[in-house]
Every structure is written in C-alpha cells, then in structure tokens.
Design a protein around this motif. Structure first.
Motif, PDB file in Angstrom:
ATOM      1  N   GLY A 186      -5.668   5.156   2.944  1.00 23.99           N
ATOM      2  CA  GLY A 186      -5.375   5.643   1.605  1.00 23.99           C
ATOM      3  C   GLY A 186      -6.088   6.969   1.363  1.00 23.99           C
ATOM      4  O   GLY A 186      -7.013   7.324   2.093  1.00 23.99           O
ATOM      5  N   HIS A 211      -4.954   0.644   5.163  1.00 27.89           N
ATOM      6  CA  HIS A 211      -3.512   0.438   5.118  1.00 27.89           C
ATOM      7  C   HIS A 211      -3.131  -0.526   6.229  1.00 27.89           C
ATOM      8  O   HIS A 211      -3.830  -0.614   7.241  1.00 27.89           O
ATOM      9  CB  HIS A 211      -2.773   1.773   5.273  1.00 27.89           C
ATOM     10  CG  HIS A 211      -2.714   2.564   4.000  1.00 27.89           C
ATOM     11  ND1 HIS A 211      -2.242   3.855   3.937  1.00 27.89           N
ATOM     12  CD2 HIS A 211      -3.066   2.233   2.736  1.00 27.89           C
ATOM     13  CE1 HIS A 211      -2.298   4.279   2.683  1.00 27.89           C
ATOM     14  NE2 HIS A 211      -2.807   3.319   1.939  1.00 27.89           N
ATOM     15  N   LYS A 250       0.823  -1.225   0.000  1.00 26.56           N
ATOM     16  CA  LYS A 250       0.000   0.000   0.000  1.00 26.56           C
ATOM     17  C   LYS A 250       0.848   1.261   0.000  1.00 26.56           C
ATOM     18  O   LYS A 250       0.344   2.359  -0.187  1.00 26.56           O
ATOM     19  CB  LYS A 250      -0.938  -0.004   1.210  1.00 26.56           C
ATOM     20  CG  LYS A 250      -1.997  -1.081   1.159  1.00 26.56           C
ATOM     21  CD  LYS A 250      -3.111  -0.684   0.209  1.00 26.56           C
ATOM     22  CE  LYS A 250      -4.246  -1.702   0.269  1.00 26.56           C
ATOM     23  NZ  LYS A 250      -5.493  -1.176  -0.284  1.00 26.56           N
TER      24      LYS A 250
END
Ligand code: IYR
Length: 219
Positions: free
Chosen positions: A133, A139, A65
């Motif tokens: 995010g 995340h 991520k």
C-alpha cells in the motif's frame, strides 16, 4: 481487531432472461473481442476511460486492498517516450532474449519490434500492480487481483465498442520511470485503447480457440 459489519445485499443484478440465455448472449458479445494492433487516431473521451477504470476498480481483490493503479496516457510526448523505450526492449527481445520456441510461437501472430500503436492509439492505459500500500501496508494475491481487474477493463472496453491490446514489453521497468511511479508500483500490462484502423487486420491464428471439451472438465 475491527468488527465485521454486514449490510443486506439488496442491489442485486437479475437478468431479464434465463441464466442460460444471459450467459450465451454475454459469450456472444465477448467472443467478438479481438486483440487489435492497428489503431485509428479517432479519439476516445476521458469520460469513457474513467468508466472503464471504475469498472476495473470494482474487481474483487485480496482483502479488498485494490492493489492497482491505472495511468491513462494521452499526452503525445509521453506516448512517444513510451514507444521509444518499448521498442528498444522489443528489439532486444526479438534479436536476443526470446528463445527459438518463443519466436516460433509468435510467428503466426506476425508481431515484431515495431510498435506504432503506442503512438497512434488515443490512450495508453498502463496498469501497475502495487506490491504494498501507499502506507507500506501489506497487499495480498496481487497478481491474481490485478489480473481480474484487467479482465474487467478489457470486457468493459469491448462492451463500449473499443479495441484493446494487452501489451507486455519486457522488461517493463521503464514504465515506472517514464511515468514517475513509486517503487512499490510495478508495471503489469500496457493497454492501448481506441478504435481499430479502417484497414485493421487481425491474425487468423488468434481466432482459433480451444473447444469447450479442451478447457472444461466436469466432475
Ligand atoms: N512483447 C513482445 C512479444 C510478444 C510476446 C507474447 I507471449 C505475445 O503474446 C505477443 C508478443 C511484443 O509485444 O511484440
């Protein structure tokens, strides 16, 4: 559910020498890294900073991520605002917030609330961790991921002949405000990047590292 798609891992790095020699050489390089608090005003190009951030951005991260945002500050007015806010927190830290044990632990490093490097170093790279995010997606392992990215950044800077410091004025909430970052980005560490001042000195205590036997257990 998206299907995984694999490609051959052909672009592999193979050192010219044995793993032992390669690891030893890299260790020798990295062991010359010093945390520096006295910076020269000598400039560092934006291109250099971009390469350091590219390197850091290649770090492994939870579910890939890449939960980080690097804000590279060279604007003197912004650096001054950061210095003023950081020193305010640091004065509070040294006068009230730090425990006696903490102050005793810091004493050999000779640090205090004065942070001229926040103005003198040509760049302040503020690393933010993203708790989510930009699209609110999840995340994972954010602290671990950002910590690894910062490690690569520090190593890349050292390899480029540049000095760094992992500065953590606490609390760091002011960085989010001064730099206008969104709520889901929390300051993780502030890294001045530059060259050491000609008369730069480093605390002897920081040179003493634990012996291998104290940090490695083989079973
Ligand atoms: N943030 C303060 C105090 C400080 C804390 C630790 I843990 C250090 O390793 C060094 C300093 C400062 O920057 O002075």
């Amino acid at each position: 559910m998206p299907e995984p798609h694999f490609v051959p891992h052909h672009d592999r790095y193979v050192p010219r020498e044995s793993p032992e020699l390669a690891a030893r050489a890299f260790c020798a390089l990295m062991s010359k890294r010093r945390t520096v608090r006295d910076y020269s005003e000598r400039d560092v190009s934006l291109e250099t900073i971009e390469w350091l951030v590219r390197c850091a951005g290649g770090a492994p991260s939870g579910a890939n991520k890449q939960p980080w945002r690097f804000v590279a500050v060279r604007d003197l007015a912004v650096k001054r605002a950061i210095r003023a806010a950081a020193e305010k927190e640091e004065r509070e830290f040294y006068a009230h917030r730090a425990t006696d044990e903490w102050l005793a632990d810091l004493a050999p490093l000779g640090t205090d609330a004065s942070k001229p490097f926040l103005e003198i170093a040509p760049w302040l790279v503020v690393v933010f961790k993203q708790t989510r995010g930009d699209d609110e997606s999840q995340h994972y392992y954010v602290n671990e991921s950002v910590g690894i990215a910062v490690g690569l950044f520090l190593a890349a800077a050292h390899h480029a002949g540049l000095a760094t410091l992992t500065h953590t004025p606490s609390p760091m909430g002011f960085l989010q405000e001064v730099l206008g970052r969104p709520k889901h980005e929390k300051a993780y560490v502030l890294i001045p990047v530059g060259y050491p001042a000609d008369d730069c000195r480093v605390p002897e205590a920081a040179l003493r590292k634990k012996a291998l036997s104290e940090i490695l257990t083989v079973v």
